[in-house]
Motif scaffolding. Structure first.
Motif, PDB file in Angstrom:
ATOM      1  N   GLY A  85     -20.161   0.406 -36.489  1.00 31.82           N
ATOM      2  CA  GLY A  85     -19.273  -0.697 -36.843  1.00 31.82           C
ATOM      3  C   GLY A  85     -17.810  -0.315 -36.854  1.00 31.82           C
ATOM      4  N   ASP A  86     -17.503   0.900 -37.253  1.00 30.22           N
ATOM      5  CA  ASP A  86     -16.103   1.328 -37.307  1.00 30.22           C
ATOM      6  C   ASP A  86     -15.552   1.666 -35.924  1.00 30.22           C
ATOM      7  N   ARG A  87     -16.390   1.719 -34.919  1.00 27.72           N
ATOM      8  CA  ARG A  87     -15.940   2.027 -33.563  1.00 27.72           C
ATOM      9  C   ARG A  87     -15.792   0.786 -32.697  1.00 27.72           C
ATOM     10  N   ALA A  88     -16.005  -0.386 -33.273  1.00 28.03           N
ATOM     11  CA  ALA A  88     -15.836  -1.629 -32.517  1.00 28.03           C
ATOM     12  C   ALA A  88     -14.362  -1.810 -32.196  1.00 28.03           C
ATOM     13  N   THR A  89     -14.093  -2.318 -31.014  1.00 31.74           N
ATOM     14  CA  THR A  89     -12.714  -2.494 -30.588  1.00 31.74           C
ATOM     15  C   THR A  89     -12.567  -3.783 -29.791  1.00 31.74           C
ATOM     16  N   GLU A  90     -11.376  -4.353 -29.826  1.00 30.87           N
ATOM     17  CA  GLU A  90     -11.077  -5.559 -29.066  1.00 30.87           C
ATOM     18  C   GLU A  90     -10.644  -5.230 -27.640  1.00 30.87           C
ATOM     19  N   ASN A  91     -10.300  -3.972 -27.388  1.00 30.76           N
ATOM     20  CA  ASN A  91      -9.781  -3.559 -26.094  1.00 30.76           C
ATOM     21  C   ASN A  91     -10.911  -3.545 -25.059  1.00 30.76           C
ATOM     22  N   ARG A 113     -19.784   7.848 -28.654  1.00 31.08           N
ATOM     23  CA  ARG A 113     -19.573   6.564 -29.323  1.00 31.08           C
ATOM     24  C   ARG A 113     -20.706   6.219 -30.288  1.00 31.08           C
ATOM     25  N   ALA A 114     -21.925   6.624 -29.962  1.00 32.06           N
ATOM     26  CA  ALA A 114     -23.083   6.307 -30.798  1.00 32.06           C
ATOM     27  C   ALA A 114     -23.351   7.376 -31.848  1.00 32.06           C
ATOM     28  N   ARG A 115     -22.504   8.398 -31.881  1.00 34.53           N
ATOM     29  CA  ARG A 115     -22.670   9.529 -32.811  1.00 34.53           C
ATOM     30  C   ARG A 115     -24.069  10.136 -32.680  1.00 34.53           C
ATOM     31  N   SER A 116     -24.411  10.469 -31.464  1.00 31.65           N
ATOM     32  CA  SER A 116     -25.734  11.059 -31.231  1.00 31.65           C
ATOM     33  C   SER A 116     -25.654  12.314 -30.365  1.00 31.65           C
ATOM     34  N   ILE A 117     -24.577  13.085 -30.518  1.00 34.66           N
ATOM     35  CA  ILE A 117     -24.449  14.343 -29.791  1.00 34.66           C
ATOM     36  C   ILE A 117     -25.483  15.311 -30.348  1.00 34.66           C
ATOM     37  N   LYS A 118     -26.274  15.856 -29.464  1.00 32.74           N
ATOM     38  CA  LYS A 118     -27.328  16.776 -29.871  1.00 32.74           C
ATOM     39  C   LYS A 118     -26.712  18.059 -30.409  1.00 32.74           C
ATOM     40  N   GLY A 119     -27.230  18.534 -31.528  1.00 33.68           N
ATOM     41  CA  GLY A 119     -26.769  19.787 -32.112  1.00 33.68           C
ATOM     42  C   GLY A 119     -25.797  19.620 -33.259  1.00 33.68           C
ATOM     43  N   VAL A 120     -25.200  18.444 -33.428  1.00 30.77           N
ATOM     44  CA  VAL A 120     -24.295  18.194 -34.543  1.00 30.77           C
ATOM     45  C   VAL A 120     -25.162  17.949 -35.776  1.00 30.77           C
ATOM     46  N   LYS A 121     -24.928  18.722 -36.834  1.00 29.65           N
ATOM     47  CA  LYS A 121     -25.812  18.686 -38.005  1.00 29.65           C
ATOM     48  C   LYS A 121     -25.898  17.315 -38.665  1.00 29.65           C
ATOM     49  N   VAL A 122     -24.767  16.628 -38.825  1.00 31.23           N
ATOM     50  CA  VAL A 122     -24.786  15.326 -39.505  1.00 31.23           C
ATOM     51  C   VAL A 122     -25.559  14.291 -38.685  1.00 31.23           C
TER      52      VAL A 122
END
Length: 180
Positions: A85-91, A113-122
């Motif tokens: 939701g915080d990555r939504a943009t009008e551009n 954009r989807a925060r799904s990079i493999k290997g990132v702990k969070v």
């Protein structure tokens, strides 16, 4: 869209048309058939009732109203999303990256954009007991946002402007090889 266009086409026919008469009778009797369904759809997408306004409503108006309603609904769903939701943009150029990036780069950008990079702990909280960053001594959770500014990724950020989409893609390509 097909139902609205069909109703528009039928209502433009002469009064003795069997299909037109059945739709009008259904409205008079209060039966919830095609006429009622199209009335509800038209009201939802912001069009006048096609039973009476078929002559002034064009196919293009119907298509534009459906597209506008679809975009509005999608925007509401994205903004309500906890994850993106915080990555939504009008551009519009932020959504058109598939047309200007190579397929491998666009796949990386989609994951960013989807925060799904493999290997990132969070991104995979259940797989890690300790979420603190493994690349720096700060007691900070290892998230994508942190890794983009983390001191442990200075080498991967070399000669890159992290405000630029292309630079972020290059950074994440380099960083993912470091995280493995």
């Amino acid at each position: 869209k097909k139902k609205l266009l069909f109703l528009k086409k039928v209502m433009a026919k002469e009064d003795n048309n069997l299909c037109k008469r059945s739709i009008i009778n259904e409205t008079i009797l209060g039966t919830e058939g095609l006429g009622h369904e199209c009335k509800v759809i038209a009201k939802t997408i912001g069009l006048p009732d096609l039973m009476y306004e078929f002559a002034t409503t064009s196919k293009d108006d119907i298509g534009k109203a459906i597209k506008k309603h679809s975009e509005r609904k999608t925007k509401e769903e994205v903004e309500a999303s906890r994850k993106v939701g915080d990555r939504a943009t009008e551009n519009p150029s932020d959504r058109g990256y598939l047309t200007c990036m190579t397929l491998p780069d666009s796949r990386i950008w989609m994951r960013v954009r989807a925060r799904s990079i493999k290997g990132v702990k969070v991104n995979t909280k259940r797989s890690h007991a300790n979420l603190s960053c493994r690349f720096c001594v700060d007691n900070v959770d290892e998230s994508q946002e942190h890794l983009e500014v983390c001191r442990g990724g200075d080498f991967e950020r070399r000669k890159l402007k992290m405000s630029n989409r292309k630079s972020k893609v290059i950074f994440w390509r380099r960083m993912t090889t470091k995280m493995i």
